[in-house]
Design a protein around this motif. Sequence first.
Motif, PDB file in Angstrom:
ATOM      1  N   ASN A 122       0.909  -1.238   0.038  1.00  0.00           N
ATOM      2  CA  ASN A 122      -0.034  -0.014   0.020  1.00  0.00           C
ATOM      3  C   ASN A 122       0.618   1.528  -0.029  1.00  0.00           C
ATOM      4  OD1 ASN A 122      -2.193  -1.466  -0.008  1.00  0.00           O
ATOM      5  ND2 ASN A 122      -2.759  -1.256   2.197  1.00  0.00           N
ATOM      6  N   LYS A 123       2.018   1.143   0.288  1.00  0.00           N
ATOM      7  CA  LYS A 123       2.946   2.241   0.434  1.00  0.00           C
ATOM      8  C   LYS A 123       3.267   3.093  -1.063  1.00  0.00           C
ATOM      9  CE  LYS A 123       5.898   1.172   4.659  1.00  0.00           C
ATOM     10  NZ  LYS A 123       7.005   0.635   5.501  1.00  0.00           N
ATOM     11  N   THR A 126       0.525   5.306  -1.427  1.00  0.00           N
ATOM     12  CA  THR A 126       0.823   6.325  -0.411  1.00  0.00           C
ATOM     13  C   THR A 126       1.879   7.272  -1.137  1.00  0.00           C
ATOM     14  OG1 THR A 126       0.331   4.831   1.404  1.00  0.00           O
ATOM     15  CG2 THR A 126       1.445   7.200   1.701  1.00  0.00           C
ATOM     16  N   ARG A 129       0.099   9.328  -3.577  1.00  0.00           N
ATOM     17  CA  ARG A 129      -0.947  10.194  -2.778  1.00  0.00           C
ATOM     18  C   ARG A 129      -0.320  11.571  -2.230  1.00  0.00           C
ATOM     19  NH1 ARG A 129      -4.652   7.826   2.102  1.00  0.00           N
ATOM     20  NH2 ARG A 129      -5.904   9.886   2.572  1.00  0.00           N
TER      21      ARG A 129
END
Length: 196
Positions: A122-123, A126, A129
């Motif tokens: 998920n990083k 991120t 983002r």
Amino acid sequence: MSTKTTRDHIVKCADQLFYQQGYEHTSFADIANIVQISRGNFYHHFKTKDEILEAVIDVRLAKTRKMLTEWENQSDQPAERIRSFIQLMITNKIAIKNYGCPVGTLCAELAKLNHASQAEANKLFTLFRIWLRKQFTLLGCKENAEALAMHLLARSQGVATLANAFHDEKFIKQEVTQMCDWLDSFTSHATENQTH
């Protein structure tokens, strides 16, 4: 082939297979066959498939950081930097049409498996983002920079998912044009605010 080169080759091949076949459906044997090394030599570098996954995620994170830095170095205009993110879909349109987004598909699969590496994968989202939020802030949209970053991420993921589902390259081009038009509306709004 040196130890480091062999290890890098394993990670590169595993990355490709995880993307094209999925992590769960890729075996040690699949990777070893492509790398063309013995099982013994293979186990010298990686004891488990999870170890390979960790290495693949690390490589993807490093490549993403490098790409984001390159986009910043190529232009001092935040709108152009954001456009580079959007245009990435055109650059990778054939792969996206065939396999979806490499980040989205991996994160979705690991979430379904409730895999320990899910948070690490998920990083990748991120990184995008935070970077997009920074660009929208520089564009003069500080108050809603986070929402705009998430909107663009969500839209690009939706486009990748549908382009893959319908195997439609034309759809990617059409949506990229619309996202660029949407971005231009912010650029013109920011310019108007600066002149008043």
